[in-house]
Motif scaffolding. Structure first.
Motif, PDB file in Angstrom:
ATOM      1  N   HIS A  30       0.824  -1.208   0.000  1.00 34.96           N
ATOM      2  CA  HIS A  30       0.000   0.000   0.000  1.00 34.96           C
ATOM      3  C   HIS A  30       0.858   1.257   0.000  1.00 34.96           C
ATOM      4  CE1 HIS A  30      -3.681  -2.227   0.594  1.00 34.96           C
ATOM      5  NE2 HIS A  30      -3.058  -2.928   1.522  1.00 34.96           N
ATOM      6  N   PHE A  31       0.458   2.200  -0.832  1.00 28.86           N
ATOM      7  CA  PHE A  31       1.090   3.511  -0.868  1.00 28.86           C
ATOM      8  C   PHE A  31       0.148   4.496  -0.196  1.00 28.86           C
ATOM      9  CE2 PHE A  31       2.757   1.158  -4.436  1.00 28.86           C
ATOM     10  CZ  PHE A  31       4.113   1.418  -4.364  1.00 28.86           C
ATOM     11  N   TRP A  32       0.718   5.503   0.423  1.00 32.84           N
ATOM     12  CA  TRP A  32      -0.076   6.486   1.154  1.00 32.84           C
ATOM     13  C   TRP A  32       0.256   7.883   0.661  1.00 32.84           C
ATOM     14  CZ3 TRP A  32      -3.607   4.817   4.752  1.00 32.84           C
ATOM     15  CH2 TRP A  32      -3.518   3.473   5.114  1.00 32.84           C
ATOM     16  N   SER A  33      -0.769   8.717   0.577  1.00 30.41           N
ATOM     17  CA  SER A  33      -0.612  10.108   0.187  1.00 30.41           C
ATOM     18  C   SER A  33      -1.007  10.969   1.391  1.00 30.41           C
ATOM     19  CB  SER A  33      -1.535  10.396  -1.003  1.00 30.41           C
ATOM     20  OG  SER A  33      -1.406  11.714  -1.423  1.00 30.41           O
ATOM     21  N   PRO A  34      -0.192  11.952   1.763  1.00 28.62           N
ATOM     22  CA  PRO A  34      -0.539  12.791   2.919  1.00 28.62           C
ATOM     23  C   PRO A  34      -1.909  13.451   2.758  1.00 28.62           C
ATOM     24  CG  PRO A  34       1.708  13.220   2.226  1.00 28.62           C
ATOM     25  CD  PRO A  34       1.089  12.351   1.168  1.00 28.62           C
ATOM     26  N   VAL A  35      -2.639  13.542   3.856  1.00 27.16           N
ATOM     27  CA  VAL A  35      -3.950  14.186   3.847  1.00 27.16           C
ATOM     28  C   VAL A  35      -3.783  15.622   3.368  1.00 27.16           C
ATOM     29  CG1 VAL A  35      -5.889  14.943   5.286  1.00 27.16           C
ATOM     30  CG2 VAL A  35      -4.831  12.725   5.707  1.00 27.16           C
ATOM     31  N   GLY A  36      -4.666  16.041   2.463  1.00 28.15           N
ATOM     32  CA  GLY A  36      -4.649  17.408   1.957  1.00 28.15           C
ATOM     33  C   GLY A  36      -3.735  17.618   0.757  1.00 28.15           C
ATOM     34  N   LEU A  37      -2.920  16.626   0.405  1.00 22.54           N
ATOM     35  CA  LEU A  37      -2.013  16.779  -0.734  1.00 22.54           C
ATOM     36  C   LEU A  37      -2.764  16.744  -2.056  1.00 22.54           C
ATOM     37  CD1 LEU A  37       0.951  17.126  -1.538  1.00 22.54           C
ATOM     38  CD2 LEU A  37       1.078  14.641  -1.724  1.00 22.54           C
ATOM     39  N   ARG A  38      -3.782  15.921  -2.124  1.00 23.40           N
ATOM     40  CA  ARG A  38      -4.594  15.822  -3.333  1.00 23.40           C
ATOM     41  C   ARG A  38      -6.044  15.587  -2.933  1.00 23.40           C
ATOM     42  NH1 ARG A  38      -3.633   9.901  -5.800  1.00 23.40           N
ATOM     43  NH2 ARG A  38      -1.540  10.531  -6.313  1.00 23.40           N
ATOM     44  N   GLN A  39      -6.938  15.996  -3.806  1.00 17.81           N
ATOM     45  CA  GLN A  39      -8.344  15.765  -3.531  1.00 17.81           C
ATOM     46  C   GLN A  39      -8.667  14.307  -3.796  1.00 17.81           C
ATOM     47  OE1 GLN A  39     -10.842  18.411  -5.707  1.00 17.81           O
ATOM     48  NE2 GLN A  39     -10.405  20.130  -4.374  1.00 17.81           N
ATOM     49  N   SER A  40      -9.399  13.705  -2.895  1.00 16.66           N
ATOM     50  CA  SER A  40      -9.795  12.317  -3.045  1.00 16.66           C
ATOM     51  C   SER A  40     -11.247  12.259  -3.491  1.00 16.66           C
ATOM     52  CB  SER A  40      -9.625  11.562  -1.726  1.00 16.66           C
ATOM     53  OG  SER A  40     -10.117  10.254  -1.854  1.00 16.66           O
ATOM     54  N   ALA A  41     -11.471  11.648  -4.650  1.00 12.65           N
ATOM     55  CA  ALA A  41     -12.837  11.492  -5.136  1.00 12.65           C
ATOM     56  C   ALA A  41     -13.552  10.387  -4.354  1.00 12.65           C
ATOM     57  CB  ALA A  41     -12.822  11.155  -6.621  1.00 12.65           C
ATOM     58  N   HIS A  46      -9.453   4.373   2.495  1.00 10.91           N
ATOM     59  CA  HIS A  46      -8.889   4.133   3.825  1.00 10.91           C
ATOM     60  C   HIS A  46      -8.017   5.320   4.220  1.00 10.91           C
ATOM     61  CE1 HIS A  46      -7.646   1.583   7.175  1.00 10.91           C
ATOM     62  NE2 HIS A  46      -6.490   2.199   7.055  1.00 10.91           N
ATOM     63  N   ARG A  47      -8.247   5.835   5.415  1.00 11.80           N
ATOM     64  CA  ARG A  47      -7.502   7.006   5.903  1.00 11.80           C
ATOM     65  C   ARG A  47      -6.847   6.677   7.236  1.00 11.80           C
ATOM     66  NH1 ARG A  47      -9.701  11.381   2.968  1.00 11.80           N
ATOM     67  NH2 ARG A  47     -11.506  10.702   1.780  1.00 11.80           N
ATOM     68  N   SER A  48      -5.685   7.257   7.422  1.00 10.91           N
ATOM     69  CA  SER A  48      -4.950   7.089   8.664  1.00 10.91           C
ATOM     70  C   SER A  48      -4.388   8.452   9.053  1.00 10.91           C
ATOM     71  CB  SER A  48      -3.805   6.090   8.459  1.00 10.91           C
ATOM     72  OG  SER A  48      -2.891   6.168   9.523  1.00 10.91           O
ATOM     73  N   PRO A  49      -4.559   8.876  10.309  1.00  9.57           N
ATOM     74  CA  PRO A  49      -4.026  10.177  10.732  1.00  9.57           C
ATOM     75  C   PRO A  49      -2.502  10.260  10.557  1.00  9.57           C
ATOM     76  CG  PRO A  49      -5.459   9.256  12.439  1.00  9.57           C
ATOM     77  CD  PRO A  49      -5.296   8.211  11.380  1.00  9.57           C
ATOM     78  N   GLU A  50      -1.816   9.139  10.761  1.00 11.89           N
ATOM     79  CA  GLU A  50      -0.355   9.136  10.657  1.00 11.89           C
ATOM     80  C   GLU A  50       0.131   8.992   9.218  1.00 11.89           C
ATOM     81  OE1 GLU A  50      -1.829   6.582  12.703  1.00 11.89           O
ATOM     82  OE2 GLU A  50      -1.883   7.961  14.388  1.00 11.89           O
ATOM     83  N   LEU A  51      -0.567   8.181   8.417  1.00  9.14           N
ATOM     84  CA  LEU A  51      -0.086   7.855   7.075  1.00  9.14           C
ATOM     85  C   LEU A  51      -0.762   8.646   5.968  1.00  9.14           C
ATOM     86  CD1 LEU A  51       0.066   3.980   7.515  1.00  9.14           C
ATOM     87  CD2 LEU A  51       1.969   5.603   7.629  1.00  9.14           C
ATOM     88  N   GLY A  52      -2.015   9.034   6.148  1.00  5.35           N
ATOM     89  CA  GLY A  52      -2.740   9.769   5.123  1.00  5.35           C
ATOM     90  C   GLY A  52      -3.823   8.921   4.483  1.00  5.35           C
ATOM     91  N   ILE A  53      -3.938   9.030   3.151  1.00  2.92           N
ATOM     92  CA  ILE A  53      -4.967   8.307   2.399  1.00  2.92           C
ATOM     93  C   ILE A  53      -4.292   7.229   1.563  1.00  2.92           C
ATOM     94  CG2 ILE A  53      -6.776   8.531   0.644  1.00  2.92           C
ATOM     95  CD1 ILE A  53      -7.001  11.498   1.533  1.00  2.92           C
ATOM     96  N   ARG A  54      -4.838   6.012   1.657  1.00  4.24           N
ATOM     97  CA  ARG A  54      -4.257   4.906   0.893  1.00  4.24           C
ATOM     98  C   ARG A  54      -4.597   5.085  -0.587  1.00  4.24           C
ATOM     99  NH1 ARG A  54      -5.450  -0.775   3.212  1.00  4.24           N
ATOM    100  NH2 ARG A  54      -7.486  -0.379   2.341  1.00  4.24           N
ATOM    101  N   CYS A  55      -3.588   5.046  -1.421  1.00  2.00           N
ATOM    102  CA  CYS A  55      -3.779   5.278  -2.861  1.00  2.00           C
ATOM    103  C   CYS A  55      -2.917   4.305  -3.672  1.00  2.00           C
ATOM    104  CB  CYS A  55      -3.448   6.720  -3.213  1.00  2.00           C
ATOM    105  SG  CYS A  55      -1.785   7.213  -2.739  1.00  2.00           S
ATOM    106  N   SER A  56      -3.298   3.046  -3.671  1.00  2.83           N
ATOM    107  CA  SER A  56      -2.522   2.041  -4.400  1.00  2.83           C
ATOM    108  C   SER A  56      -3.466   1.179  -5.231  1.00  2.83           C
ATOM    109  CB  SER A  56      -1.711   1.189  -3.435  1.00  2.83           C
ATOM    110  OG  SER A  56      -2.486   0.827  -2.320  1.00  2.83           O
ATOM    111  N   PRO A  57      -3.866   1.689  -6.401  1.00  3.08           N
ATOM    112  CA  PRO A  57      -4.850   0.967  -7.195  1.00  3.08           C
ATOM    113  C   PRO A  57      -4.309  -0.235  -7.967  1.00  3.08           C
ATOM    114  CG  PRO A  57      -4.193   2.949  -8.325  1.00  3.08           C
ATOM    115  CD  PRO A  57      -3.512   2.963  -6.988  1.00  3.08           C
TER     116      PRO A  57
END
Length: 133
Positions: A30-41, A46-57
């Motif tokens: 799984h790759f994670w993108s920091p919260v607020g870095l990109r808009q999530s449609a 899956h979101r984590s306060p420490e890791l951000g938003i999971r973005c591994s399609p």
């Protein structure tokens, strides 16, 4: 896996004489993108306060070439002999070695045909294809 089947892939490495080895994890990476870095449609992502938003399609693959320092053959032999922890390499791609050995986390492959069945996403193979049957 998609890239390895694209027409430009073999052309890109033709001048080097050998395609890179592929390393594929048995479990989804799984790759994670920091919260607020990109808009999530996807509001259900899956979101984590420490890791951000999971973005591994896609299934993760790492392309490996240590040439000219270590040849592909030497690297594969080291894995076969158990000299590199956490990896396996097989001649029969239908053998799921890593699923039986907790210490094996990735498979080293010479081509996409050697990828573990459980990690294939394209050409009608892998988890998505099995769910549709």
């Amino acid at each position: 896996e998609y890239v390895t089947t694209a027409s430009y892939y073999a052309k890109r490495f033709a001048k080097h004489g050998e395609l890179p080895l592929l390393m594929c994890p048995y479990k989804r990476y799984h790759f994670w993108s920091p919260v607020g870095l990109r808009q999530s449609a996807n509001k259900q992502a899956h979101r984590s306060p420490e890791l951000g938003i999971r973005c591994s399609p896609f299934v993760s693959l790492w392309y490996i070439s240590l040439e000219p320092v270590v040849s592909h053959d030497k690297l594969v032999k080291r894995v076969t002999k158990g000299l590199l922890q956490g990896l396996d390499v097989v001649s029969d791609p239908s053998v799921e070695l890593g699923s039986k050995d907790a210490d094996v986390r990735c498979r080293l492959c010479r081509s996409a045909a050697e990828l573990p069945e459980c990690r294939r996403a394209f050409n009608g193979k892998g988890k998505k294809a099995k769910k549709e049957k």
